[in-house]
Design an enzyme around this catalytic site. Structure first.
Site, PDB file in Angstrom:
ATOM      1  N   ARG A   1     -80.828  61.006 -16.623  1.00 14.97           N
ATOM      2  CA  ARG A   1     -80.030  62.177 -16.977  1.00 14.97           C
ATOM      3  C   ARG A   1     -79.228  61.916 -18.247  1.00 14.97           C
ATOM      4  O   ARG A   1     -79.052  60.784 -18.651  1.00 14.97           O
ATOM      5  CB  ARG A   1     -79.078  62.522 -15.822  1.00 14.97           C
ATOM      6  CG  ARG A   1     -79.820  62.955 -14.573  1.00 14.97           C
ATOM      7  CD  ARG A   1     -78.879  63.558 -13.550  1.00 14.97           C
ATOM      8  NE  ARG A   1     -77.778  62.679 -13.235  1.00 14.97           N
ATOM      9  CZ  ARG A   1     -77.840  61.711 -12.335  1.00 14.97           C
ATOM     10  NH1 ARG A   1     -78.961  61.473 -11.690  1.00 14.97           N
ATOM     11  NH2 ARG A   1     -76.789  60.967 -12.090  1.00 14.97           N
TER      12      ARG A   1
ATOM     13  N   LYS B   1     -75.467  51.936  -7.316  1.00 10.50           N
ATOM     14  CA  LYS B   1     -76.547  52.914  -7.461  1.00 10.50           C
ATOM     15  C   LYS B   1     -77.892  52.315  -7.052  1.00 10.50           C
ATOM     16  O   LYS B   1     -78.308  51.287  -7.572  1.00 10.50           O
ATOM     17  CB  LYS B   1     -76.608  53.389  -8.923  1.00 10.50           C
ATOM     18  CG  LYS B   1     -77.714  54.401  -9.190  1.00 10.50           C
ATOM     19  CD  LYS B   1     -77.418  55.205 -10.440  1.00 10.50           C
ATOM     20  CE  LYS B   1     -78.599  56.045 -10.869  1.00 10.50           C
ATOM     21  NZ  LYS B   1     -78.237  57.020 -11.889  1.00 10.50           N
TER      22      LYS B   1
ATOM     23  N   ARG C   1     -61.893  55.897  -7.691  1.00 10.06           N
ATOM     24  CA  ARG C   1     -60.630  55.737  -8.435  1.00 10.06           C
ATOM     25  C   ARG C   1     -60.301  54.247  -8.594  1.00 10.06           C
ATOM     26  O   ARG C   1     -59.799  53.819  -9.611  1.00 10.06           O
ATOM     27  CB  ARG C   1     -59.541  56.459  -7.630  1.00 10.06           C
ATOM     28  CG  ARG C   1     -58.161  56.339  -8.177  1.00 10.06           C
ATOM     29  CD  ARG C   1     -57.936  57.416  -9.231  1.00 10.06           C
ATOM     30  NE  ARG C   1     -56.518  57.607  -9.475  1.00 10.06           N
ATOM     31  CZ  ARG C   1     -55.854  56.959 -10.424  1.00 10.06           C
ATOM     32  NH1 ARG C   1     -56.467  56.087 -11.180  1.00 10.06           N
ATOM     33  NH2 ARG C   1     -54.573  57.204 -10.608  1.00 10.06           N
TER      34      ARG C   1
HETATM   35  C1  BTN Z   1     -80.722  59.206 -13.416  1.00 10.25           C
HETATM   36  O1  BTN Z   1     -80.085  58.669 -12.509  1.00 10.25           O
HETATM   37  O2  BTN Z   1     -80.340  59.163 -14.596  1.00 10.25           O
HETATM   38  C2  BTN Z   1     -82.017  59.896 -13.068  1.00 10.25           C
HETATM   39  C3  BTN Z   1     -83.169  58.939 -13.097  1.00 10.25           C
HETATM   40  C4  BTN Z   1     -84.502  59.574 -12.775  1.00 10.25           C
HETATM   41  C5  BTN Z   1     -85.652  58.618 -12.980  1.00 10.25           C
HETATM   42  C6  BTN Z   1     -86.948  59.173 -12.480  1.00 10.25           C
HETATM   43  S1  BTN Z   1     -88.223  57.962 -12.406  1.00 10.25           S
HETATM   44  C7  BTN Z   1     -89.396  59.201 -12.068  1.00 10.25           C
HETATM   45  C8  BTN Z   1     -89.049  60.390 -12.938  1.00 10.25           C
HETATM   46  N1  BTN Z   1     -89.653  60.267 -14.252  1.00 10.25           N
HETATM   47  C9  BTN Z   1     -88.747  60.112 -15.212  1.00 10.25           C
HETATM   48  O3  BTN Z   1     -88.998  59.964 -16.417  1.00 10.25           O
HETATM   49  N2  BTN Z   1     -87.511  60.128 -14.690  1.00 10.25           N
HETATM   50  C10 BTN Z   1     -87.539  60.333 -13.263  1.00 10.25           C
END
Ligand code: BTN
Length: 320
Positions: A121, A186, A317
């Site tokens: 993201r 994560k 926090r």
């Molecule tokens: C995030 O946490 O930033 C989201 C990550 C999403 C990764 C997955 S892997 C499969 C799919 N293909 C991609 O290019 N991205 C998502």
């Protein structure tokens, strides 16, 4: 990129985690030792950890169990080969489906062993070494406008958390709005790409990256605290994700987010904990109280007042 089929054959030979001599691998593949040497360099560039034992051969630092369409199909009650793509080496599983969106049926899935342009993201990249994690995307068509997908990433998170809990027995949680957590770190991220196609329908590609067995030689490639789940059967995981996500999306289309609020609050990693929310330049502090029917996070602030927020990123926090 070298011949992908030959690369996969070498990985298959090495996948048992045993030591294999260059000659033996070369004999199986009909290649010289020096050609095998070059392939070994390519394997390393894909993030595969491989030891060379002088005069004896090559060995993977951990076994790799490759994704296998047949093994996925027998474990998935709704498997349809016309809606399934296993592309071992790909730019991005989300991009693969986005590029073909005009031709796809709902629930079409793409999985990969390695992504050379994995997307996260906010324009980040998603580190995607070969064979050790899971990179999974599913296409879905919603027969209504954007309101129909309010809270979509939340219900996807719930579906994935339940599958991972079932397969690992570990207390996996969700983090608003797009992540899965384990031990406050994560474990997996969700990327939802939305596209307007012809008509009023909304076309969505849901991508999930799950850390399973990743080994990092350069830890700085990931800029936050992360954790891996450990060794679970990736074929079974794909099979369960296909069924669970499809069932969840059908229910979500029919009933909306409201049906999922209690489940979210039970799985929420941050509920009743002090958090900070960063939206653009603004930082808001409060005690998380879960989500509302619009998928907003509810923050309890001074004098007990509870306010909903959409957008931004939360963190504990205590991590200030
Ligand atoms: C995030 O946490 O930033 C989201 C990550 C999403 C990764 C997955 S892997 C499969 C799919 N293909 C991609 O290019 N991205 C998502």
């Amino acid at each position: 990129m070298r011949n992908i089929n030959q690369l996969l054959k070498i990985i298959t030979v090495l996948s048992d985690g045993q030591l294999h001599s260059g000659e033996a691998i070369g004999a199986i593949l009909g290649m010289s030792r020096s050609a095998i040497n070059k392939y070994v360099k390519t394997l390393r560039s894909l993030g595969i950890h491989l030891t060379s034992v002088p005069n004896r051969g090559y060995q993977l630092s951990q076994r790799i169990s490759l994704l296998d369409e047949k093994k996925i199909a027998v474990q998935c009650n709704i498997f349809n080969p016309k809606r399934f793509y296993l592309i071992p080496i790909i730019d991005s599983t989300n991009q693969f489906l986005l590029n073909r969106i005009e031709q796809l049926d709902s629930a079409t899935v793409c999985v990969a062993e390695y992504q050379y342009n994995g997307r996260g993201r906010r324009g980040r990249s998603w580190f995607s070494p070969f064979g050790t994690n899971l990179y999974f995307s599913m296409y879905w068509k919603f027969a209504a406008g954007p309101l129909a997908v309010t809270g979509l990433s939340l219900v996807v998170g719930i579906a994935i958390a339940k599958v991972l809990r079932q397969l690992s027995g570990k207390a996996i949680t969700v983090k608003w709005p797009n992540d899965l957590y384990l031990d406050d770190k994560k474990l997996a991220g969700i990327l939802v790409d939305m596209v307007g196609r012809s008509g009023d329908d909304l076309h969505v590609v849901i991508g999930v990256g799950i850390n399973l067995m990743m080994q990092l030689s350069t830890p700085e490639v990931i800029d936050q605290k992360w954790i891996k789940l450990g060794n679970i059967d990736r074929n079974q995981l794909v099979a369960k994700l296909i069924s669970s996500l499809s069932d969840t999306l059908v229910e979500f289309e029919q009933k909306g987010l409201v049906n999922f609020i209690n489940e979210w609050n039970e799985l929420d990693n941050f509920i009743n904990r002090p958090i900070k929310l960063i939206i653009g330049d603004e930082t808001i502090y409060g005690i998380s109280q879960g989500i509302n029917e619009q998928g907003a996070i509810l923050l309890q602030q001074e004098e007990g007042c509870i306010k909903p927020y959409i957008g931004g990123e939360i963190s504990l926090r205590a991590n200030d």
